[in-house]
Design a protein around this motif. Structure first.
Motif, PDB file in Angstrom:
ATOM      1  N   GLU A  69       4.500  -9.668   3.546  1.00 26.24           N
ATOM      2  CA  GLU A  69       4.733  -8.354   2.873  1.00 26.24           C
ATOM      3  C   GLU A  69       3.653  -7.747   1.952  1.00 26.24           C
ATOM      4  O   GLU A  69       3.406  -6.483   1.757  1.00 26.24           O
ATOM      5  N   GLN A  73       1.997  -3.972   1.933  1.00 28.69           N
ATOM      6  CA  GLN A  73       2.104  -3.500   0.611  1.00 28.69           C
ATOM      7  C   GLN A  73       0.457  -2.905   0.413  1.00 28.69           C
ATOM      8  O   GLN A  73       0.167  -1.898   0.071  1.00 28.69           O
ATOM      9  N   GLU A  76      -0.272  -0.078   2.670  1.00 25.85           N
ATOM     10  CA  GLU A  76       0.366   1.115   2.257  1.00 25.85           C
ATOM     11  C   GLU A  76      -0.410   1.672   1.216  1.00 25.85           C
ATOM     12  O   GLU A  76      -0.498   2.914   1.021  1.00 25.85           O
ATOM     13  N   ASP A  77      -1.140   0.906   0.376  1.00 26.62           N
ATOM     14  CA  ASP A  77      -1.597   1.421  -0.750  1.00 26.62           C
ATOM     15  C   ASP A  77      -3.068   1.499  -0.782  1.00 26.62           C
ATOM     16  O   ASP A  77      -3.698   1.929  -1.638  1.00 26.62           O
ATOM     17  N   LEU A 105       8.079   0.681   3.570  1.00 27.95           N
ATOM     18  CA  LEU A 105       7.510   0.654   2.261  1.00 27.95           C
ATOM     19  C   LEU A 105       7.031   1.884   1.816  1.00 27.95           C
ATOM     20  O   LEU A 105       6.451   2.728   2.495  1.00 27.95           O
ATOM     21  N   HIS A 106       6.636   1.864   0.300  1.00 23.30           N
ATOM     22  CA  HIS A 106       6.176   3.218  -0.280  1.00 23.30           C
ATOM     23  C   HIS A 106       5.081   2.627  -1.029  1.00 23.30           C
ATOM     24  O   HIS A 106       4.981   1.490  -1.568  1.00 23.30           O
ATOM     25  N   PRO A 107       4.132   3.617  -1.515  1.00 22.97           N
ATOM     26  CA  PRO A 107       2.939   3.188  -2.381  1.00 22.97           C
ATOM     27  C   PRO A 107       3.466   2.657  -3.444  1.00 22.97           C
ATOM     28  O   PRO A 107       4.331   3.285  -4.051  1.00 22.97           O
ATOM     29  N   SER A 108       2.920   1.471  -4.026  1.00 21.78           N
ATOM     30  CA  SER A 108       3.259   0.744  -5.175  1.00 21.78           C
ATOM     31  C   SER A 108       2.682   1.663  -6.630  1.00 21.78           C
ATOM     32  O   SER A 108       3.036   1.208  -7.628  1.00 21.78           O
ATOM     33  N   LEU A 110      -0.290   0.569  -7.440  1.00 21.41           N
ATOM     34  CA  LEU A 110      -1.244  -0.235  -8.065  1.00 21.41           C
ATOM     35  C   LEU A 110      -2.594  -0.044  -7.285  1.00 21.41           C
ATOM     36  O   LEU A 110      -2.700   0.417  -6.439  1.00 21.41           O
ATOM     37  N   HIS A 115      -4.696  -5.866  -5.049  1.00 25.65           N
ATOM     38  CA  HIS A 115      -4.049  -6.640  -3.892  1.00 25.65           C
ATOM     39  C   HIS A 115      -4.788  -7.973  -3.359  1.00 25.65           C
ATOM     40  O   HIS A 115      -4.549  -8.651  -2.800  1.00 25.65           O
TER      41      HIS A 115
END
Length: 180
Positions: A69, A73, A76-77, A105-108, A110, A115
């Motif tokens: 996960e 993420q 994705e970011d 997932l969507h961009p967080s 951060l 990460h």
């Protein structure tokens, strides 16, 4: 005193029950010999290793899911597959496959650099858990070899105690010298 009912043979270890049928009464306690003690000790050790292995495998599944996960993420970011691959120690194809598996997932929001430490830490924890499971497996294999060499258990009983198949026990101990 031997009793029997009908035309059946006389049986010395049985007595008449209240229902009129014979009941097996030969429940003599097993003597506490060295072989029995060895067997009980080995059975306990194999059972403990089976449980430890189950816990280690469960921990690995949990860590793998959390790391995957984090990988998805991070991708994705905006982190590159090569950067994530370098941080986790996974090859780029595996990282790409993991990222594609998490399509919801969507961009967080951060920054990308946040990460990397989390990915490295989770990957290190996963590798430590895998090493721990390998040590437990090695000790279990040593117990199996010891049981076969000392003729404490046969293949079928070892399979029952370890959760492996008897065929796996035979294959993995093929070169082990067993007393005749």
């Amino acid at each position: 005193m031997t009793t029997h009912q009908g035309s059946g043979p006389a049986v010395s270890h049985q007595a008449r029950s209240t229902t009129g049928r014979y009941t097996y009464r030969a429940k003599a306690p097993r003597p506490q010999t060295a072989d029995h003690t060895d067997h009980a000790t080995l059975a306990h050790a194999l059972g403990a290793h089976r449980q430890l292995l189950s816990h280690a495998t469960s921990a690995i599944r949990t860590l793998t899911a959390a790391r995957n996960e984090l990988i998805a993420q991070a991708i994705e970011d905006g982190l590159t597959i090569a950067t994530v691959s370098a941080a986790t120690g996974e090859n780029m194809k595996a990282v790409r496959t993991i990222a594609l598996a998490y399509d919801d997932l969507h961009p967080s929001g951060l920054p990308r650099t946040v990460h990397l430490p989390a990915l490295k830490q989770k990957s290190d924890e996963l590798r430590a858990a895998e090493r721990h499971r390998a040590r437990i497996t090695e000790r279990r294999e040593a117990l199996i070899v010891m049981a076969l060499r000392n003729q404490v258990c046969d293949d079928l009983e070892l399979a029952s105690l370890t959760g492996l198949t008897a065929d796996h026990i035979r294959r993995s101990t093929r070169g082990i010298a067993r007393p005749a």
